[in-house]
Write a protein that holds these residues in place. Structure first.
Motif: not given
Length: 603
Positions: A119-133
């Protein structure tokens, strides 16, 4: 090139200030990135140690995967000369698939768990090209120091949301990732174009399937006065009659059974008993679009509940409901009820189902409950073929009249031509003399059509049988598992105090049991060797019970699976420690867990 490097240095400095002071000068930082840093910080993401979380409950056969596959394949071919990875996620930022054009980038992404299931949600791994999108709802290009996590700094990623063209809901994210030194702003426009193409595929797919299902529903409803329902994917429709006749829990039961009929062989027609005691007939019509079944439209009629039939051999009158108190699943109740009805009526009975499904045990147990003073005599096809029917059956018939008897012929479809001729003569005699006992035969296959075409010896005897019952495989009778496990364990453990823990029962319930009850018996035998008395724990069960892999594993794969299960048990279910003991990356372990269908549960 110099300006790009200078800009990244400024962003890196701004990020360092932000992590140190909680705020920073962000003139050089894009607005969506600055906002994402703040959200990540507020969510408690640790920039140096946070890790992606793994999930196994992914939809890998749904519309999004189906509509994305051709686009991702084309994109991979077009970008084959560039070392990058193409990632598809669902709307929760869980990675569904990853395709890379270079093995090196794949290895590097494994190390940061950018792999299927994570899971690459922003709440788990911060700013990234999946969760932040997903958080911003817009396409983004995140490069190097713009990532919140330290270990994502070497990468650049361009992500774009994928929206359902009709509802506007975000269904997932398409992401292209590579090393920062290989990054290009063209990735941003490339991923947006590909996401739009997937959206067009979603529109075509939804339109065709839903339109076909809706049109079929309208046609059936227009010529039917009764209850009509349509079920397909996430779509469920029902007319006013269905809403008025059935309570919500009854509707749910009908929907689930309709889904079962939709994928089962044969005509989608069945009778079931609802929790309220209503017996309904379901008549369905599958809706097919191209090679796939888009859904099913069913007409549901309420039938009167059958009156209990008297038992000829003992004079007792037991209704199926009085006998089936320990059967929970709908399919289990249906099969058992049909068997009881046939046995009480003295009808010759044909019982079908997968091998090891408990057909003979079911017949013997129900007959014992219907006729307490009766007995069951079982003849196997192998023994009959070797010794002949007359030599085995002759002596038994002498005493049959003194005690009610049910004769069960196992593996009826494997009888030799000679034995089939003997059995034919016996069935003719039985039909003329009711005191020769009851008759039931089992066939270890769900479909007779192939053998009928092949004209096997036993097919010439089918005219003697008045009814047939199909016993569903164990994987379709999960609700019956606790009772089945209790009965099997009682038989196998004897007088020993042996039970099954909650953790072990969860493992048992999740395994599909391709060998049915026979395989369950073997698994419990192995567990009893490990723990002769007391509560069987999850780790006492064979290694294959911890896997739900739908494919047949090779000897090498089965050995690897057993090593993984052993490592997980030694690590008390801790996946990171298990991966370290096995000498593999955590993401590699998660992929193997998924491939082998291994689940980790607490005992």
């Amino acid at each position: 090139m110099h300006r790009i490097a200078e800009r990244r240095i400024k962003i890196a400095a701004a990020r360092a200030d932000f992590l140190r002071f909680g705020h920073a000068e962000t003139q050089s930082v894009p607005g969506p990135v600055a906002a994402s840093w703040q959200r990540s910080f507020s969510a408690g993401v640790d920039a140096s140690s946070s890790q992606a979380v793994f999930h196994s409950d992914l939809d890998l056969t749904g519309r999004l995967m189906r509509c994305s596959e051709p686009v991702i394949a084309r994109l991979s071919d077009e970008m084959a000369q560039m070392p990058l990875s193409i990632v598809l996620t669902d709307y929760k930022a869980r990675i569904l698939s990853r395709s890379e054009t270079d093995t090196t980038i794949g290895t590097l992404l494994d190390e940061v768990s950018l792999a299927p299931g994570f899971n690459y949600a922003e709440a788990s791994v911060g700013t990234n090209g999946i969760g932040t999108v997903l958080e911003s709802g817009q396409p983004l290009y995140i490069v190097g120091p713009e990532h919140f996590l330290e270990h994502l700094q070497p990468f650049a990623c361009a992500g774009s949301p994928i929206r359902d063209p009709l509802s506007g809901r975000v269904e997932g994210v398409l992401d292209i990732s590579c090393l920062s030194e290989h990054a290009s702003p063209l990735m941003h426009s490339l991923v947006r174009s590909a996401a739009h193409e997937i959206e067009r595929n979603l529109l075509v797919d939804r339109s065709q399937r839903q339109q076909a299902l809706f049109e079929a529903y309208v046609r059936v409803d227009s010529r039917t006065r009764g209850a009509v329902m349509a079920i397909g994917g996430t779509v469920v429709m029902g007319n006013a009659v269905a809403q008025s006749l059935f309570a919500p829990d009854e509707q749910w039961t009908i929907h689930e059974h309709a889904r079962y009929l939709m994928i089962s062989p044969g005509q989608p027609v069945d009778e079931i008993e609802l929790s309220s005691g209503k017996i309904v007939q379901i008549r369905g019509k599958r809706v097919v679009v191209g090679p796939d079944v888009a859904g099913i439209v069913v007409v549901v009629d309420i039938k009167s509940e059958p009156a209990p039939l008297p038992v000829r051999a003992s004079g007792l009158a037991l209704s199926p409901s009085a006998i089936l108190h320990d059967v929970s699943s709908l399919l289990g109740k249906r099969a058992s009820s049909s068997v009881v009805t046939a046995l009480t009526a003295g009808a010759a009975l044909l019982v079908l189902g997968e091998a090891g499904g408990g057909k003979v045990s079911l017949l013997a147990e129900l007959y014992r409950q219907i006729v307490p003073l009766g007995r069951s005599v079982v003849f196997g096809a192998e023994t009959l073929n070797e010794h002949g029917l007359q030599s085995l059956l002759g002596n038994d018939l002498v005493n049959a009249g003194a005690r009610p008897t049910l004769y069960i012929f196992r593996n009826f479809d494997r009888l030799s031509a000679a034995v089939a001729a003997e059995l034919d003569a016996f069935l003719v005699t039985r039909e003329a003399h009711a005191n020769l006992g009851g008759i039931a035969v089992t066939v270890s296959q769900p479909d007779l059509q192939a053998d009928l075409v092949a004209d096997r010896a036993y097919t010439s005897l089918l005219h003697h049988f008045e009814t047939s019952v199909t016993v569903a495989p164990l994987r379709h009778r999960i609700d019956d598992l606790p009772d089945i496990v209790t009965r099997v364990l009682a038989r196998r453990s004897g007088l020993r105090p042996a039970t099954v823990s909650a953790g072990a029962m969860r493992v048992i319930s999740r395994y599909p049991w391709p060998g049915n009850i026979r395989q369950l018996e073997e698994a419990l035998d192995i567990a009893l060797l490990t723990r002769p008395v007391g509560a069987i724990q999850a780790e006492d069960l064979p290694a294959y019970c911890h896997g739900g892999s739908p494919r047949l594993l090779s000897a090498l794969e089965a050995g690897e699976r057993d090593l993984i299960v052993g490592a997980l048990h030694k690590a008390d279910g801790n996946r990171m420690r298990a991966a370290e003991s096995l000498g593999i990356a955590r993401s590699s372990l998660y992929r193997k867990l998924k491939s082998f269908g291994i689940t980790v549960t607490d005992s």
